[in-house]
Design an enzyme around this catalytic site. Structure first.
Site, mmCIF file in Angstrom:
data_model
loop_
_atom_site.group_PDB
_atom_site.id
_atom_site.type_symbol
_atom_site.label_atom_id
_atom_site.label_comp_id
_atom_site.label_asym_id
_atom_site.label_seq_id
_atom_site.Cartn_x
_atom_site.Cartn_y
_atom_site.Cartn_z
ATOM 1 N N MET A 15 -9.453 -19.400 14.374
ATOM 2 C CA MET A 15 -8.000 -19.201 14.279
ATOM 3 C C MET A 15 -7.531 -19.201 12.829
ATOM 4 O O MET A 15 -6.758 -18.342 12.407
ATOM 5 C CB MET A 15 -7.257 -20.282 15.080
ATOM 6 C CG MET A 15 -7.461 -20.222 16.570
ATOM 7 S SD MET A 15 -6.914 -18.663 17.290
ATOM 8 C CE MET A 15 -5.143 -18.876 17.280
ATOM 9 N N SER A 130 -0.494 -18.407 19.985
ATOM 10 C CA SER A 130 -1.256 -17.879 21.114
ATOM 11 C C SER A 130 -1.778 -16.480 20.821
ATOM 12 O O SER A 130 -1.202 -15.748 20.026
ATOM 13 C CB SER A 130 -0.387 -17.844 22.361
ATOM 14 O OG SER A 130 -1.134 -17.285 23.426
ATOM 15 N N LYS A 190 4.458 -23.934 24.183
ATOM 16 C CA LYS A 190 3.092 -23.405 24.145
ATOM 17 C C LYS A 190 2.263 -24.000 25.293
ATOM 18 O O LYS A 190 1.477 -23.296 25.938
ATOM 19 C CB LYS A 190 2.447 -23.727 22.789
ATOM 20 C CG LYS A 190 0.948 -23.403 22.703
ATOM 21 C CD LYS A 190 0.668 -21.932 22.898
ATOM 22 C CE LYS A 190 -0.704 -21.443 22.494
ATOM 23 N NZ LYS A 190 -1.873 -22.124 22.958
ATOM 24 N N HIS A 193 3.237 -22.263 28.383
ATOM 25 C CA HIS A 193 2.593 -20.938 28.327
ATOM 26 C C HIS A 193 1.157 -21.034 28.833
ATOM 27 O O HIS A 193 0.707 -20.243 29.662
ATOM 28 C CB HIS A 193 2.628 -20.411 26.891
ATOM 29 C CG HIS A 193 1.629 -19.337 26.610
ATOM 30 N ND1 HIS A 193 0.285 -19.600 26.405
ATOM 31 C CD2 HIS A 193 1.754 -17.996 26.519
ATOM 32 C CE1 HIS A 193 -0.362 -18.466 26.220
ATOM 33 N NE2 HIS A 193 0.508 -17.476 26.275
ATOM 34 N N ASN A 194 0.418 -22.032 28.346
ATOM 35 C CA ASN A 194 -0.983 -22.165 28.754
ATOM 36 C C ASN A 194 -1.089 -22.488 30.238
ATOM 37 O O ASN A 194 -1.986 -21.990 30.920
ATOM 38 C CB ASN A 194 -1.676 -23.256 27.931
ATOM 39 C CG ASN A 194 -2.036 -22.769 26.545
ATOM 40 O OD1 ASN A 194 -1.371 -21.901 25.998
ATOM 41 N ND2 ASN A 194 -3.079 -23.315 25.965
ATOM 42 N N GLU A 197 -0.588 -19.410 32.033
ATOM 43 C CA GLU A 197 -1.816 -18.617 31.856
ATOM 44 C C GLU A 197 -2.864 -19.033 32.910
ATOM 45 O O GLU A 197 -3.492 -18.176 33.540
ATOM 46 C CB GLU A 197 -2.322 -18.865 30.436
ATOM 47 C CG GLU A 197 -3.598 -18.182 30.051
ATOM 48 C CD GLU A 197 -4.036 -18.625 28.642
ATOM 49 O OE1 GLU A 197 -3.197 -18.633 27.717
ATOM 50 O OE2 GLU A 197 -5.212 -18.992 28.482
ATOM 51 N N TYR A 198 -3.005 -20.331 33.132
ATOM 52 C CA TYR A 198 -3.920 -20.816 34.183
ATOM 53 C C TYR A 198 -3.520 -20.199 35.528
ATOM 54 O O TYR A 198 -4.361 -19.768 36.305
ATOM 55 C CB TYR A 198 -3.831 -22.339 34.326
ATOM 56 C CG TYR A 198 -4.725 -23.155 33.433
ATOM 57 C CD1 TYR A 198 -4.646 -23.084 32.049
ATOM 58 C CD2 TYR A 198 -5.648 -24.055 33.983
ATOM 59 C CE1 TYR A 198 -5.446 -23.869 31.242
ATOM 60 C CE2 TYR A 198 -6.462 -24.839 33.174
ATOM 61 C CZ TYR A 198 -6.345 -24.752 31.802
ATOM 62 O OH TYR A 198 -7.137 -25.541 30.997
ATOM 63 N N SER A 484 15.722 -52.379 49.060
ATOM 64 C CA SER A 484 14.989 -52.210 47.805
ATOM 65 C C SER A 484 15.902 -51.485 46.822
ATOM 66 O O SER A 484 16.863 -50.825 47.221
ATOM 67 C CB SER A 484 13.738 -51.383 48.074
ATOM 68 O OG SER A 484 13.110 -51.047 46.890
HETATM 69 P P1 NBP Z 1 -11.624 -25.584 16.358
HETATM 70 O O1 NBP Z 1 -10.716 -26.160 17.368
HETATM 71 O O2 NBP Z 1 -13.037 -25.342 16.731
HETATM 72 O O3 NBP Z 1 -11.609 -26.560 15.066
HETATM 73 C C1 NBP Z 1 -12.428 -26.307 13.960
HETATM 74 C C2 NBP Z 1 -11.790 -26.804 12.683
HETATM 75 O O4 NBP Z 1 -11.415 -28.187 12.821
HETATM 76 C C3 NBP Z 1 -12.742 -26.733 11.503
HETATM 77 O O5 NBP Z 1 -12.004 -26.416 10.360
HETATM 78 C C4 NBP Z 1 -13.290 -28.154 11.428
HETATM 79 O O6 NBP Z 1 -13.753 -28.490 10.162
HETATM 80 C C5 NBP Z 1 -12.042 -28.918 11.747
HETATM 81 N N1 NBP Z 1 -12.283 -30.302 12.153
HETATM 82 C C6 NBP Z 1 -12.895 -30.810 13.243
HETATM 83 BR BR1 NBP Z 1 -13.708 -29.810 14.556
HETATM 84 N N2 NBP Z 1 -12.903 -32.138 13.299
HETATM 85 C C7 NBP Z 1 -12.292 -32.516 12.167
HETATM 86 C C8 NBP Z 1 -11.971 -33.768 11.628
HETATM 87 N N3 NBP Z 1 -12.254 -34.905 12.274
HETATM 88 N N4 NBP Z 1 -11.336 -33.812 10.442
HETATM 89 C C9 NBP Z 1 -11.026 -32.666 9.795
HETATM 90 N N5 NBP Z 1 -11.292 -31.430 10.264
HETATM 91 C C10 NBP Z 1 -11.906 -31.359 11.436
HETATM 92 O O7 NBP Z 1 -11.028 -24.247 15.708
HETATM 93 P P2 NBP Z 1 -10.193 -23.049 16.361
HETATM 94 O O8 NBP Z 1 -10.820 -22.568 17.631
HETATM 95 O O9 NBP Z 1 -9.974 -22.100 15.250
HETATM 96 O O10 NBP Z 1 -8.808 -23.721 16.759
HETATM 97 C C11 NBP Z 1 -7.953 -24.335 15.808
HETATM 98 C C12 NBP Z 1 -6.772 -24.904 16.571
HETATM 99 O O11 NBP Z 1 -6.074 -23.823 17.211
HETATM 100 C C13 NBP Z 1 -7.145 -25.863 17.698
HETATM 101 O O12 NBP Z 1 -6.159 -26.831 17.843
HETATM 102 C C14 NBP Z 1 -7.178 -24.991 18.910
HETATM 103 O O13 NBP Z 1 -6.944 -25.717 20.109
HETATM 104 C C15 NBP Z 1 -6.025 -24.030 18.609
HETATM 105 N N6 NBP Z 1 -6.121 -22.718 19.270
HETATM 106 C C16 NBP Z 1 -7.308 -22.100 19.433
HETATM 107 C C17 NBP Z 1 -7.356 -20.853 20.044
HETATM 108 C C18 NBP Z 1 -8.666 -20.117 20.229
HETATM 109 O O14 NBP Z 1 -8.657 -19.081 20.896
HETATM 110 N N7 NBP Z 1 -9.760 -20.590 19.665
HETATM 111 C C19 NBP Z 1 -6.172 -20.245 20.463
HETATM 112 C C20 NBP Z 1 -4.959 -20.889 20.250
HETATM 113 C C21 NBP Z 1 -4.940 -22.129 19.651
HETATM 114 P P3 NBP Z 1 -15.312 -28.427 9.822
HETATM 115 O O15 NBP Z 1 -15.599 -26.991 9.533
HETATM 116 O O16 NBP Z 1 -15.453 -29.277 8.627
HETATM 117 O O17 NBP Z 1 -16.062 -28.946 11.021
#
Ligand code: NBP
Length: 489
Positions: A15, A130, A190, A193-194, A197-198, A484
């Site tokens: 993302m 999203s 959001k 929305h999710n 989506e489900y 009650s």
């Molecule tokens: P991820 O949810 O897989 O998160 C990866 C990122 O989080 C990396 O930069 C990682 O750093 C960092 N991270 C983690 Br894991 N644990 C950490 C910690 N304890 N401290 C600091 N950094 C940490 O990435 P994503 O799929 O791109 O999603 C990002 C956000 O967007 C999430 O909240 C997700 O729910 C939301 N989202 C995702 C989607 C989708 O389709 N994927 C859609 C809409 C929203 P590192 O590289 O150092 O491990």
């Protein structure tokens, strides 16, 4: 170091990287940072090569590159990582700077974080984003909430990178991003929305199940049906990808979908929506069934045993196939209307509970493009709220009333036939059960209240007395006179 960057994005997973590239395309200078800093170098050397994107290897370096007020967007895993980064950022930012969380955070965390960051003199935005990878890269739906004073500073960037849609009624091109409300409003919308989506996904799966098992249709035949459906009132991203999924062949030339194990995963936002609905006392029965259906699907080993123990009969449904397909389409459409009506009921209740002034038509517009539930249908919802901004329930809108009436016969036919043939249709049937309950002037809850008063002295109201007067009856002659405390949920 000259402060020349418009915004920083922390988190270089799918993302974050795509949002940065999208911002760059729209003329903004972005600083990229990641906990594991080798990913910054990797990103700059590959995806960001030849762009004006900057990299930072520490938060201090990142902050030094930012123009004021500094805008820092977190795109990291929801939960503790967000709190950890907020804490670190508070050490390097200044009052007036803005921290934005674009992950899938729980709205209650966003309420808490907004208050906390504001208490330190900074501003906070919790925003839903999203559309997955594709949306982030080319135009997501963005649902920001938090500190209202932060919005004017973030608006030009967010509205530039968001998906755009043409309002079918005014012809105006609008971004799928607008201010949602204070505190956790953005993440609440959001989350809803999710949840929706489900529901949409489960409805499509039930239509597929009836066509496959009840009508004995092949993946290619169903591909043609979804292709057709995508030209009408069901036109949507999820119908479109289902069409394409059904056409996809495995290496051996057979449909790939048939090779995929039937156990669904989930990340929690559907569950959160249902938990919130329980707290609000709002029946979002369709989303709840969609969440539970994934849970049933995950019980694969037990289902295999149960299938042996209870041997389902022949699921084939007799009759004209084309007519059945049309009936299924109508059942899906009517159920979808119920699901959105329930989702909007939930947002209305949450807005009241949290003091948010939600713009319901604006929310439909934000979901109209860029996100997973984008559809033609959301244009009709927008139109309903344009006509009547304080519309109490979508089911009272004349357009949807006519649509439900036009589908009712097919909807009942499909649900009753699936039940007779043992094909599970939890979302179709709960939608119908909700509809029948919602339009029932006198439910059997009179008996329920009598039962509650009988065993627990919980009191009841009477049809022949004003609302708000509570009565208790000594049903057995042996009970006391004390009732009650009365409460409603
Ligand atoms: P991820 O949810 O897989 O998160 C990866 C990122 O989080 C990396 O930069 C990682 O750093 C960092 N991270 C983690 Br894991 N644990 C950490 C910690 N304890 N401290 C600091 N950094 C940490 O990435 P994503 O799929 O791109 O999603 C990002 C956000 O967007 C999430 O909240 C997700 O729910 C939301 N989202 C995702 C989607 C989708 O389709 N994927 C859609 C809409 C929203 P590192 O590289 O150092 O491990």
């Amino acid at each position: 170091m000259e402060p020349r960057a418009d915004i920083a994005v922390i988190g270089l997973a799918v993302m974050g990287q795509n949002l940065i590239l999208n911002m760059n395309d729209h003329g903004f200078t972005v600083v990229a940072y990641n906990r594991t800093t080798s990913k910054v170098d990797d990103f700059l050397a590959n995806e960001a090569r030849g762009t004006r994107i900057l990299g930072a290897h520490s938060l201090a370096e990142m902050v030094a590159l930012l123009k004021k007020p500094r805008r820092v967007m977190l795109m990291v895993k929801a939960g503790a990582a967000v709190d950890e980064f907020i804490e670190q950022l508070l050490g390097v930012l200044e009052p007036g700077d803005i921290i934005i969380d674009g992950g899938n955070s729980l709205f209650e965390d966003t309420i808490r974080r907004t208050k906390y960051v504001e208490s330190k003199g900074l501003l906070y935005i919790g925003t839903g984003v999203s559309g997955g990878e594709e949306g982030a890269r080319h135009g997501p739906s963005i649902m920001p909430g938090g500190s209202p004073a932060a919005w004017p500073h973030v608006k030009p960037i967010f509205q530039a990178i968001a998906a755009k849609v043409t309002d079918p009624h005014t012809g105006a091109v609008e971004p799928c991003c607008d201010w949602v409300g204070e505190g956790g409003a953005g993440h609440y919308v959001k989350m809803t929305h999710n949840g929706i989506e489900y529901g949409d996904m489960q409805l499509i799966c039930e239509a597929y199940h009836i066509m496959k098992d009840g009508l004995g249709m092949t993946a290619d035949e169903m591909h043609a049906v979804f292709k057709e459906w995508n030209t009408g009132e069901l036109e949507s991203y999820l119908i479109e990808i289902t069409r394409d999924i059904l056409a996809k062949k495995d290496d051996d030339g057979t449909p790939l979908v048939d090779k995929i194990l039937d156990t669904a995963g989930q990340k929690g936002t559907g569950k959160w929506t249902v938990i919130s609905s329980q707290e609000m006392g709002i029946p979002i029965t369709l989303i709840a069934e969609a969440v539970y259906s994934r849970c049933v699907s995950a019980m694969k080993e037990q289902r295999v045993l149960a299938a042996k123990a209870y041997k389902p009969g022949n699921p084939r449904i007799a009759g004209d196939r084309a007519q059945w397909v049309e009936d299924i389409r109508k059942a899906l459409y009517a159920s979808k209307i119920i699901s959105y009506a329930q989702g909007y009921m939930l947002m209305r209740a949450a807005a009241k509970a949290h003091g948010w002034n939600l713009n319901y038509g604006g929310i439909a517009l934000m979901w109209r493009g860029g996100c997973i539930i984008r559809s033609r249908f959301l244009g009709d919802i927008k139109a309903a709220f344009d006509k009547k901004p304080n519309l109490e329930n979508l089911l009272f809108d004349p357009f949807f009333k006519k649509a439900i009436k036009g589908c009712a016969r097919s909807w009942r036919k499909v649900v009753s036939s699936a039940v007779k043939k043992g094909i599970p249709v939890p979302a179709f049937s709960t939608a119908l059960a909700f509809f029948d309950g919602f339009r029932c002037e006198r439910l059997p809850a009179n008996l329920l209240q009598a039962q509650r008063d009988y065993f627990g002295a919980h009191t009841y109201e009477r049809v022949d007395r004003p609302r708000g007067e509570f009565f208790h009856t000594n049903w057995t002659g042996t009970g006391g006179r004390v009732a009650s405390s009365t409460y409603t949920v």
